[in-house]
Design an enzyme around this catalytic site. Structure first.
Site, PDB file in Angstrom:
ATOM      1  N   ASP A 278     -18.499 -13.022  24.728  1.00  0.00           N
ATOM      2  CA  ASP A 278     -18.766 -13.781  25.950  1.00  0.00           C
ATOM      3  C   ASP A 278     -20.033 -14.608  25.776  1.00  0.00           C
ATOM      4  OD1 ASP A 278     -20.152 -11.393  25.797  1.00  0.00           O
ATOM      5  OD2 ASP A 278     -19.495 -10.641  27.735  1.00  0.00           O
TER       6      ASP A 278
ATOM      7  N   GLU B 220     -19.781 -13.048  33.482  1.00  0.00           N
ATOM      8  CA  GLU B 220     -20.571 -12.547  34.598  1.00  0.00           C
ATOM      9  C   GLU B 220     -20.031 -13.027  35.942  1.00  0.00           C
ATOM     10  OE1 GLU B 220     -22.715 -10.342  34.245  1.00  0.00           O
ATOM     11  OE2 GLU B 220     -23.327 -10.436  32.149  1.00  0.00           O
TER      12      GLU B 220
END
Length: 376
Positions: A69, A128
């Protein structure tokens, strides 16, 4: 590539944290590096602010996926490091700068020393929030390049460098945001009988929400309902017309998450009736549980024990959330914790993982992929 090179890459990425689906500088940085590698075995495709990189194997039977990520958090950095974030109130406070650097290191090793199987490196935005894994998984690119197995890691400040922690089965929880808006009737503090006070209603609702886990969830199961923020009213001598609750919910099973949400709805209806107000519920974004496929995870754990000097810790499941769970829902694989030895935890403004963990992770993952990708 030398260890100092990876440290420099991590520091440069650390300086340009960007929020979900805004990772334009990050994407450009990653593409610049990836395009510097020998191109005869690489195929690159962009998806929004993310990147897919397919590395062709020597005699492929499977496609092995590796996900990293790439987004940061809306946190003002307070580490005092000379390479602190250049973006005010944004920080790589969850270690995604580490995740990207490790992925680039492994990618470099696999390009320079190809394995038999094909590999797909997935640089995923918006972990997130609002969540990039699920839409990336559903994209035409990943449906065409759908891995047979997929793996990922997450930094763990609480574990020392040279250790990893993992377990077969459930690793991370199901998660959901929670936003509740209450609207009643405001008025002068001297005439409460002419109003419907939303501060009182909100406080009572918070208390009721705390009964969900203790009275509606099996004691042998686990769940969390947390209200982290309350806002309401305008001034001390005016009864509040509106109030807002913001929180998070976590469960160790998808079924329990459904039950928790149903109970939230029921309690809110009771507040509406009892306080003659209107309420709206928004469950925001939520992530599916991270469930490590047992056989593949056990094989990985045996490899760590027998073929590396890394200390393996069989950890317990955690109430943390990770949208990698959506990928594991459709593709067998696993995620593991990487020890990075920091006194400050994830999402802390002073998080500073030990850079010695970069080389440890790159070498270990490369070795595992060589073992896995060359295995008949």
């Amino acid at each position: 590539m030398a260890k100092t090179d990876y440290i420099q890459i991590r520091r440069e990425l650390h300086q340009i944290p960007e929020l979900g689906f805004q990772e334009y500088k990050t994407q450009a940085y990653l593409l610049n590096y990836i395009r510097s590698l020998p191109s005869d075995r690489i195929e690159i495709k962009q998806w929004k602010t993310g990147i897919f990189v397919k590395v062709l194997g020597r005699k492929p039977v499977r496609l092995i996926g590796y996900r990293a990520d790439i987004d940061g958090l809306p946190i003002k950095e307070e580490t005092g490091l000379p390479f602190s974030s250049n973006h005010e109130k944004e920080m790589h406070a969850c270690g995604h700068d580490f995740h990207m650097t490790i992925a680039l290191g492994v990618l470099t090793n696999i390009v320079e020393n190809p394995i038999d199987d094909d590999m797909l490196f997935v640089f995923q935005p918006a972990e997130e929030g609002p969540g990039g894994a699920e839409p990336m998984l559903k994209s035409e690119i990943m449906q065409e390049w759908k891995p047979d197995i997929i793996i990922a890691l997450h930094v763990a400040p609480e574990y020392p460098v040279g250790t990893i922690a993992v377990k077969p089965g459930l690793l991370f929880a199901n998660t959901s945001e929670l936003f509740i808006d209450l609207k009643g009737k405001g008025g002068h503090a001297a005439y409460p009988h002419q109003t419907n006070d939303m501060v009182v209603a909100a406080c009572n609702l918070v208390a009721q929400l705390q009964t969900i886990v203790s009275r509606n969830i099996d004691p042998l199961d686990s769940a969390v309902v947390t209200i982290g923020k309350i806002t309401g009213g305008t001034v001390q001598n005016v009864i509040a017309e509106t109030a807002r609750l913001e929180g998070t919910m976590r469960t160790l099973s998808a079924e329990s998450m459904t039950k928790v949400k149903d109970r939230v709805k029921a309690l809110v209806k009771g507040i509406e009736a009892g306080y003659e107000c209107e309420c709206t519920i928004d469950f925001g974004s939520g992530y599916y549980q991270v469930y490590n496929e047992e056989a593949i995870t056990a094989e990985f754990m045996n490899f760590i024990r027998s073929e590396t000097n890394i200390e393996l810790i069989e950890c317990k499941e955690a109430m943390t959330g990770e949208d990698f769970g959506y990928m594991l829902k459709e593709i067998p694989g696993f995620m593991f914790w990487l020890g990075v030895n920091s006194p400050y935890g994830l999402h802390h403004s002073k998080l500073n993982p030990d850079e010695e963990a970069l080389e440890t992770a790159i070498n270990m993952i490369t070795s595992y992929l060589q073992f896995k990708g060359n295995k008949e």
